[in-house]
Scaffold this motif. Structure first.
Motif, short mmCIF file in Angstrom:
data_model
loop_
_atom_site.label_atom_id
_atom_site.label_comp_id
_atom_site.label_asym_id
_atom_site.label_seq_id
_atom_site.Cartn_x
_atom_site.Cartn_y
_atom_site.Cartn_z
N GLY A 1 0.60 -1.10 0.09
CA GLY A 1 0.05 0.07 -0.23
C GLY A 1 0.66 1.14 -0.03
N THR A 2 1.63 0.83 -0.02
CA THR A 2 3.39 2.34 0.13
C THR A 2 3.74 2.22 -1.40
N ILE A 3 4.20 1.01 -1.41
CA ILE A 3 5.58 0.98 -2.35
C ILE A 3 4.35 0.69 -3.46
N THR A 4 3.67 -0.56 -2.70
CA THR A 4 3.09 -1.03 -3.94
C THR A 4 1.36 -0.86 -4.22
N GLU A 5 0.63 -1.08 -4.31
CA GLU A 5 -1.19 -0.46 -5.08
C GLU A 5 -1.84 -0.72 -4.09
N ASN A 6 -2.07 -2.00 -3.41
CA ASN A 6 -2.90 -2.11 -2.29
C ASN A 6 -4.22 -2.97 -2.55
N LYS A 7 -3.49 -3.81 -3.57
CA LYS A 7 -4.30 -3.80 -4.72
C LYS A 7 -4.66 -4.86 -5.16
N MET A 8 -4.43 -6.03 -3.40
CA MET A 8 -4.66 -7.00 -4.08
C MET A 8 -5.64 -7.96 -4.70
N THR A 9 -5.15 -8.99 -5.79
CA THR A 9 -6.31 -10.27 -6.29
C THR A 9 -4.81 -11.82 -6.14
N LEU A 10 -6.39 -12.66 -5.94
CA LEU A 10 -5.90 -13.60 -6.14
C LEU A 10 -5.09 -14.09 -6.94
N ALA A 11 -3.70 -14.50 -7.36
CA ALA A 11 -3.30 -15.04 -8.46
C ALA A 11 -3.18 -15.98 -8.75
N LYS A 12 -2.49 -17.08 -7.91
CA LYS A 12 -1.86 -18.64 -7.87
C LYS A 12 -2.46 -19.16 -7.37
N LEU A 13 -1.94 -20.76 -7.23
CA LEU A 13 -2.70 -21.37 -6.59
C LEU A 13 -1.15 -22.63 -6.52
N PHE A 14 -0.68 -23.03 -5.08
CA PHE A 14 -0.11 -24.35 -5.45
C PHE A 14 -0.92 -25.45 -4.60
N ASP B 1 -2.94 -26.50 18.32
CA ASP B 1 -2.74 -27.74 19.01
C ASP B 1 -3.83 -28.79 18.09
N PHE B 2 -4.63 -28.07 17.05
CA PHE B 2 -5.08 -28.86 15.72
C PHE B 2 -4.00 -29.75 15.58
N ASN B 3 -4.73 -30.90 14.77
CA ASN B 3 -3.96 -31.51 13.87
C ASN B 3 -3.97 -31.25 12.28
N PHE B 4 -3.78 -30.05 12.06
CA PHE B 4 -3.63 -29.82 10.36
C PHE B 4 -3.77 -30.68 9.24
N GLU B 5 -3.96 -30.75 8.59
CA GLU B 5 -3.61 -30.78 6.96
C GLU B 5 -3.32 -29.54 6.07
N LEU B 6 -2.05 -29.13 5.65
CA LEU B 6 -2.07 -28.94 5.06
C LEU B 6 -2.22 -29.03 3.95
N LYS B 7 -3.17 -27.45 3.25
CA LYS B 7 -3.53 -27.98 1.55
C LYS B 7 -3.12 -27.84 0.23
N GLY B 8 -2.33 -26.20 1.10
CA GLY B 8 -1.62 -25.36 -0.32
C GLY B 8 -1.38 -24.51 0.14
N ILE B 9 -0.89 -23.42 -0.90
CA ILE B 9 -1.16 -22.14 -1.12
C ILE B 9 -1.42 -21.31 -1.65
N VAL B 10 -1.63 -20.28 -1.39
CA VAL B 10 -2.39 -18.97 -1.83
C VAL B 10 -1.23 -18.19 -2.29
N ALA B 11 -1.21 -17.39 -3.68
CA ALA B 11 -0.84 -16.54 -4.15
C ALA B 11 -1.35 -15.19 -4.61
N PHE B 12 -0.43 -14.17 -3.68
CA PHE B 12 -1.66 -12.49 -4.19
C PHE B 12 -0.09 -11.95 -5.71
N TYR B 13 -0.98 -10.89 -5.96
CA TYR B 13 -0.04 -10.00 -6.62
C TYR B 13 -0.71 -8.82 -5.60
N ASP B 14 0.54 -7.99 -5.57
CA ASP B 14 -0.34 -6.99 -5.45
C ASP B 14 0.71 -5.82 -6.26
N PRO B 15 0.39 -5.11 -7.54
CA PRO B 15 1.69 -4.72 -8.60
C PRO B 15 2.27 -3.51 -7.44
#
Length: 836
Positions: free
Chosen positions: A307-320, A462-476
């Motif tokens: 929001g200072t160097i970048t525009e703070n316009k988050m968009t969900l861009a990629k998934l893993f 303390d929950f037994n979590f199952e990691l599902k993946g990564i979400v990636a955002f781009y803020d130009p």
């Protein structure tokens, strides 16, 4: 979930008007002293006004009615100028208050709108979220992970959990939201609020004077003391010679008037207040006067990324997705069910009413990629707020059938620690993160858990979590950020990025924008392990500070300050508050900044545009430089007035009392507008933003600058005293001698004004500066002086004598010569600079 799901419509426009008529505005309204009367009271205590009043009284008593009337007019004129300048200053500061008036969000007529806090009414449905100040008293009707800092009322610094339970649902004006979000109904506003009832003490709070203001006041006080001592000596000398008490007193008052530089405090107040007003017109709200003083000295700017160097316009861009171990670009590929599920899980890990840009982006992506919106069917039943280093957050949702969703998101390091991830999966995740962050994407890991029963774990880890993946955002990056950085570098200001994001993403964005030293970085955890000596070295060497948290940010600021750096810090969140408060210049963002950040900061950028900070630094340098010019001018022109009055008396020259109070006050009336109007309006000198920041010296009046002013003043004194002796040697009477000396002083005053517009560039260069007031003020001065010389009534009143052409030319040439020599000094400075 959206606001409509709570079936809250809020007040109608008619109900708002009725409530406002009944309860008034949401303001803390206490009886305060009128600004005008306070200014008037301060004015009658001014030494110059007191001296003028005494002098006028003596003239009236001794029968010199004309002189008495003139001094009375001078008192009124001086008072009018002071009150006008005070009014300008107060109006400028009032406008600043209007600009910094906080806003709040309410639901009215079924719609969410933003209004000024003072327009809030009893019965309003208020939305408060993390980082905002609570603008009125009320009770909570819905809350998400909601806690409030009530230290302003209770003195307790720890946040208090609030919810809909009757014993725990009250919120109060003036407190701050530490976490979460709540919907509340307003019950009390303004003076009827809890803060309003105990807030009488607000009336007694006085704004502290700044260091520069104290230095200037102390300087003026010293001059008043010197003036008093000299006044008594001169009174005694005159009395011993003439035995006339009133006449001796009048002549002593003449010298006392010449010594007191009452224009200096007026110039300081005017420059600072109007400077703050000019900054406000540029979209920069200055909350504290001392910030204007400090702006031009900034040596380091610590800036946030988002929001200072970048525009703070988050968009969900990629998934893993971990199961397929593929990186998916949302713009280019059709999503599989697994990939859509990852988006859903990330959304469930977010707040039901999102206010964070990344969570808003996740809700929006969910809406775009789901065929059946399940949000209305699920209710938040338990949550774990954003916590940890690095942080994560967990939400538990449940529908009427008892189906439960437990989802978490956060920094990949934190989620992996809380999940069962085998070595191969860990390598795949780290490779995916590396690939995405190298392109400047901001990443979050997402995991889910299963849990039966109502006895939830104390800690989310303390929950037994199952990691599902990564979400990636781009803020130009912002389009202008590269030019902004170059301007900071040109001005000798170091820039450091301080962010909560990871090092790879930050380095990628920094590289894209041409940020110097993007490869030199350190994390918050690494920073906290350093010794004091290592820390001071690290904050200078490193330019990128990633995975930062409040304690680490504060450490950076304090370490830089310990090395005499003047630190500016940008921020917008609750966790930026301590660092913003500690920085010399705390900079909050006007749009995305939380109320806590704005309250802690000393300056607010209304448009969240870092380029405005370049303008602010330039304005700070301009104001400080112009104030210096004004004060140096005042000192320079006071010296010849003092010595021209004192030396003929002390050395018993033929005309010992060459000037009377009438002459001194006339000179004062010319000098006042010159310094406070012309110099305040001077533009930024063209080389000022290519210089290194000025050191924050202990004294505003450095010896080098004082010496320049004193020497300039002494040269003018040589000119006036030479004119005195020239007139006497040529047999001129006292009236002609007085007129010639006065003409020399006025001429010197005009050319000193022009020459001191720059202590580096020539008078030819500065004549091209855009300042229409220079020509106006100088034309008025010349016109008045011509009237004194050529209108018989005025000439007689001032005890002048019309000058011959030769006498007039000689006086003008002497006045011109006594100041023009400084152009040679400036030429030498320029030549020396070019030779380096």
């Amino acid at each position: 979930m959206i606001i409509d799901d709570f079936e809250i419509k809020g007040l109608t426009s008619t109900e708002v008007e009725k409530a406002r008529e009944k309860f008034g505005k949401n303001l803390l309204d206490y009886k305060k002293e009128s600004g005008f009367w306070f200014a008037l009271k301060s004015l009658v205590q001014e030494p110059m006004i007191i001296l003028l009043s005494v002098a006028a009284s003596i003239y009236f008593i001794s029968g010199s009615i004309g002189d008495g009337l003139f001094l009375s007019f001078a008192i009124v004129f001086e008072a009018a100028i002071s009150l006008y300048q005070d009014s300008r200053s107060r109006n400028a500061l009032e406008k600043l208050k209007e600009f910094s008036e906080p806003n709040c969000k309410v639901i009215r007529d079924g719609e969410q709108i933003e209004i000024k806090s003072e327009d809030l009414v009893v019965g309003d449905s208020l939305i408060v979220e993390e980082g905002t100040a609570i603008p009125a008293d009320g009770f909570i009707v819905h809350s998400n992970d909601f806690s409030v800092n009530e230290s302003i009322l209770t003195g307790e610094s720890l946040a208090v959990i609030k919810d809909v339970a009757p014993e725990n649902n009250q919120i109060f004006k003036g407190t701050h939201v530490a976490s979460g979000l709540a919907l509340a109904t307003i019950t009390h506003i303004g003076n009827a609020s809890k803060l309003g009832k105990i807030g009488k003490s607000i009336e007694s709070i006085q704004e502290e004077k700044t260091p520069l203001e104290l230095q200037i006041n102390n300087f003026v006080k010293k001059m008043v003391i010197i003036g008093t001592i000299v006044f008594l000596i001169v009174w005694l000398i005159n009395y011993l010679n003439s035995k006339a008490i009133l006449d001796s007193l009048l002549k002593a008052l003449t010298l006392a008037m010449s010594i007191i530089p009452e224009e200096i405090p007026v110039a300081f107040t005017t420059f600072m207040a109007l400077g703050a007003w000019r900054l406000m017109k540029m979209g920069i709200v200055v909350k504290q006067m001392k910030t204007v003083e400090t702006l031009g000295s900034a040596t380091v700017i610590c800036t946030d990324k988002t929001g200072t160097i970048t525009e703070n316009k988050m968009t969900l861009a990629k998934l893993f997705v971990l199961s397929t171990q593929k990186i998916i670009d949302l713009k280019e590929e059709v999503l599989s069910e697994e990939e859509k599920e990852l988006i859903q899980q990330a959304m469930w890990a977010s707040e039901p009413i999102p206010f964070d840009p990344m969570e808003i982006a996740l809700h929006k992506a969910y809406e775009n990629f789901t065929t059946h919106d399940e949000r209305v069917n699920f209710k938040l039943v338990h949550e774990y707020p954003l916590a940890g280093k690095p942080p994560m957050m967990t939400h538990v949702f449940e529908n009427k059938e008892g189906k439960r969703i437990i989802a978490t998101k956060g920094a990949a390091e934190a989620i992996m620690r809380a999940s069962d991830v085998n070595p191969q999966q860990k390598i795949a995740i780290e490779e995916a993160i590396k690939t995405m962050t190298q392109d400047g994407y901001r990443v979050l890991a997402v995991a889910i858990a299963n849990f039966e029963g109502e006895d939830y774990p104390q800690h989310q880890e303390d929950f037994n979590f199952e990691l599902k993946g990564i979400v990636a955002f781009y803020d130009p990056p912002k389009k202008n950020i590269q030019q902004v950085l170059e301007k900071f570098y040109d001005a000798g200001i170091a820039v450091k990025i301080v962010t909560g994001d990871n090092a790879a993403t930050t380095a990628a964005i920094a590289k894209q924008i041409g940020f110097k030293g993007y490869e030199k970085s350190i994390t918050g955890d690494e920073l906290m392990q350093l010794s004091e000596e290592e820390l001071e070295k690290s904050v200078i060497e490193n330019q990128v500070f990633s995975r930062m948290f409040p304690e680490a940010k504060l450490k950076i600021i304090n370490a830089l300050k310990a090395q005499n750096e003047i630190v500016a810090m940008t921020g917008d969140g609750v966790n930026d508050g301590p660092a913003l408060k500690a920085a010399h210049i705390g900079i909050a963002m006007g749009k995305k900044g939380t109320e806590i950040a704005k309250e802690a900061a000393s300056l607010i950028l209304l448009e969240d545009d870092l380029s405005k900070m370049v303008d602010a630094v330039a304005m700070g340098r301009r104001i400080y430089t112009n104030l210096k010019k004004a004060i140096q001018y005042i000192i320079s022109i006071h010296i010849p007035i003092i010595l021209t009055v004192f030396i003929p008396l002390a050395l018993a020259w033929v005309y010992p009392n060459i000037f009377s109070p009438v002459h001194i006050i006339f000179l004062e009336l010319i000098m006042g507008p010159t310094c406070s109007i012309i110099y305040e309006n001077e533009p930024l000198e063209k080389n000022l933003m290519n210089q290194k920041p000025r050191p924050m010296t202990t004294s505003f009046f450095s010896w080098k600058e004082l010496a320049t002013s004193i020497i300039q003043g002494l040269f003018i004194t040589v000119g006036t005293l030479f004119t005195y002796q020239y007139a006497v040697q040529n047999g001129y009477d006292e009236a002609v001698t007085r007129t010639m000396i006065f003409t020399v002083l006025i001429t010197a005053n005009i050319f000193l004004t022009l020459i001191n517009r720059s202590f580096y560039y020539s008078i030819i260069t500065t004549s091209g500066y855009k300042n229409n007031l220079v020509l106006i003020i100088i034309s008025i001065t010349i016109t008045i002086m011509a009237a004194l010389l050529f209108i018989p009534f005025l000439t007689k009143f001032f005890d002048f004598e019309p000058l011959s052409f030769n006498q007039l030319i000689i006086s003008i040439l002497i006045g011109f010569t006594s100041v023009i020599w400084f152009e040679g000094v400036k030429w030498y400075k320029r030549r020396k600079t070019l030779a380096v």
